[in-house]
Design an enzyme around this catalytic site. Structure first.
Site, PDB file in Angstrom:
ATOM      1  CG  ASP A 229      -1.982  -1.097   1.120  1.00 16.16           C
ATOM      2  OD1 ASP A 229      -2.434  -1.359  -0.014  1.00 16.16           O
ATOM      3  OD2 ASP A 229      -2.292  -1.722   2.152  1.00 16.16           O
TER       4      ASP A 229
ATOM      5  CD  GLU B 266      16.503   2.337  -6.208  1.00 14.44           C
ATOM      6  OE1 GLU B 266      16.689   1.119  -6.161  1.00 14.44           O
ATOM      7  OE2 GLU B 266      15.428   2.851  -5.855  1.00 14.44           O
TER       8      GLU B 266
END
Ligand SMILES: Cc1cc2nc3c(=O)[nH]c(=O)nc-3n(C[C@H](O)[C@H](O)[C@H](O)COP(=O)(O)OP(=O)(O)OC[C@H]3O[C@@H](n4cnc5c(N)ncnc54)[C@H](O)[C@@H]3O)c2cc1C
Length: 378
Positions: free
Chosen positions: A127, A238
């Site tokens: 979620d 990243e």
């Protein structure tokens, strides 16, 4: 900024290209993770590029590493495996290398560099995706350990990982976050099955559940509650290095398009002589060159130990959207053949689309860029 490339860097990059093109391109390896290839990659030294030499690493600069990872993306069509490698290096191993205590470095770095232990980064939850800080995973202190509870989603390398970098909210002060280093064998860690995706299937992905996992106090990056700035730094790593191979892949696809368009004839002309085709190739070259400049700039900033959060968001957005566009244009240049599996461009497109989602979607990168620019100007 000086990006002059030394002879040693050039030779290393050529070695990576030779290794990638000869070892990593077998068709049977493209849709499933191969431990055999993983160990070959480790033996070559790619998994320990920037790790300190005293922990068995090569101790290369971040600029050299960026060039090597770009070269890997150029040489190898196995985008999933390259993604698995980058998840392991940049959002697991490199974090211990930078933010880990000496105890953590001793405990994990050598095994991660040698390929014995595989790492991953677990932030997203069922979620909470874009709004990562609304996460439900929580951690609290109990005597000589931390107790972690929560469920993480879409974790690259999840099914094969030995070490998870897990972000969780501090139960004692919910405004604070911590990053725990969790081993697969700790009681209460459960990994789900590999989730079948539209691409990148040689990098397995899964849900990971942490059910009251007891973690030794030494297994933390930074200090308890200091996770948020480290998490932002992780996203910076990243957004730079997981996108470096895409720059190489874009160059490879551009070269393939050039060769095809220079040999394919329609109505008595090579199709590259039609401006509608040649302009697509010109746009590909522009995207490759702009991406390279940004990649080397960020890598140089990292070598100078400087922040590159805005630059990494710009790079991530630009590379991912151009990677997808280049794949679509390549299919158009190859015509009907481009739409067929055999030519492997439709596979490349399926792999590329993920890049506009992972590490924060394109929409989120635009939010970050505008917010940071606005803060600088207004
Ligand atoms: C191949 C792949 C690998 C992944 N690997 C990892 C991993 O290793 N570890 C990890 O932790 N996670 C990983 N992820 C998860 C990834 O980071 C999330 O999918 C991503 O951040 C988006 O979150 P979501 O999927 O929940 O989408 P949501 O956040 O639900 O977003 C749905 C849509 O709404 C848009 N949206 C949401 N908020 C805003 C906003 N504020 N403004 C504008 N638009 C908005 C989004 O851009 C998107 O288009 C991976 C995902 C993929 C596809």
């Amino acid at each position: 900024m000086d990006f002059s490339i030394t002879r040693e860097q050039k030779e290393f990059v050529e070695e990576v290209k030779r290794f990638g093109s000869t070892i990593l391109n077998n068709k049977e390896d493209l849709d499933k993770f191969s431990y055999d290839l993983w160990m070959k990659i480790a033996d070559f030294g790619l998994l320990s590029l920037v790790t300190e030499e005293k922990y068995g690493g090569l101790g290369e600069s971040y600029l050299t590493a960026a060039m090597c990872i770009e070269a890997l993306g150029y040489a190898s069509r196995n985008n999933g495996l390259v993604f698995a490698i980058n998840n392991h290096i940049w959002v697991a191993q490199n974090l211990i290398n930078i933010y880990g205590s000496d105890i953590l470095k001793e405990k994990y770095l050598e095994d991660m560099g040698s390929g014995k232990k595989i790492g991953c980064f677990a932030l997203t939850e069922p979620d909470s995706g874009s709004d990562a800080l609304s996460m439900a995973s929580k951690v609290h202190e109990e005597n000589d350990c931390y107790i972690l509870t929560g469920t993480k989603m879409f974790i690259s390398n999840g099914p094969i990982a030995d070490i998870f970098m897990v972000v969780a909210r501090n139960q004692e002060d919910p405004r604070k976050f911590s990053i725990l280093v969790v081993e697969k064998d700790f009681i209460g860690v459960k990994t789900g099955n590999d989730i079948k995706k539209m691409g990148l299937n040689s990098c397995p992905t899964s849900e990971v559940v942490f059910d009251n996992v007891s973690i030794p106090k030494e297994n933390i990056l930074g200090t308890y509650g200091s996770g948020e700035p480290i998490m932002n730094a992780i996203l910076e790593w990243e957004r730079c290095y997981e996108f470096a191979p895409h720059v190489g892949a874009m160059q490879r696809i551009m070269e393939e398009c050039c060769k095809y368009a220079s040999s394919r004839e329609q109505a008595g002309k090579k199709i590259i002589e039609y401006q509608a085709i040649s302009h697509k190739i010109a746009d590909m070259k522009v995207a490759v060159e702009m991406s390279k400049l940004m990649l080397y700039k960020i890598a140089s900033l990292k070598d100078q130990r400087k922040n590159a959060f805005l630059e990494a968001a710009i790079f991530k957005l630009y590379v991912s959207e151009n990677y997808v566009k280049i794949c679509q244009d390549a299919i158009q240049i190859f015509g009907g053949y481009g739409y067929c599996e055999e030519y492997m461009i439709e596979r490349e497109l399926r792999d590329a689309i993920g890049s506009t989602i992972y590490s924060g979607t394109s929409e989120i990168q635009r939010n970050i860029i505008c917010n940071m620019v606005n803060a600088l100007i207004v």
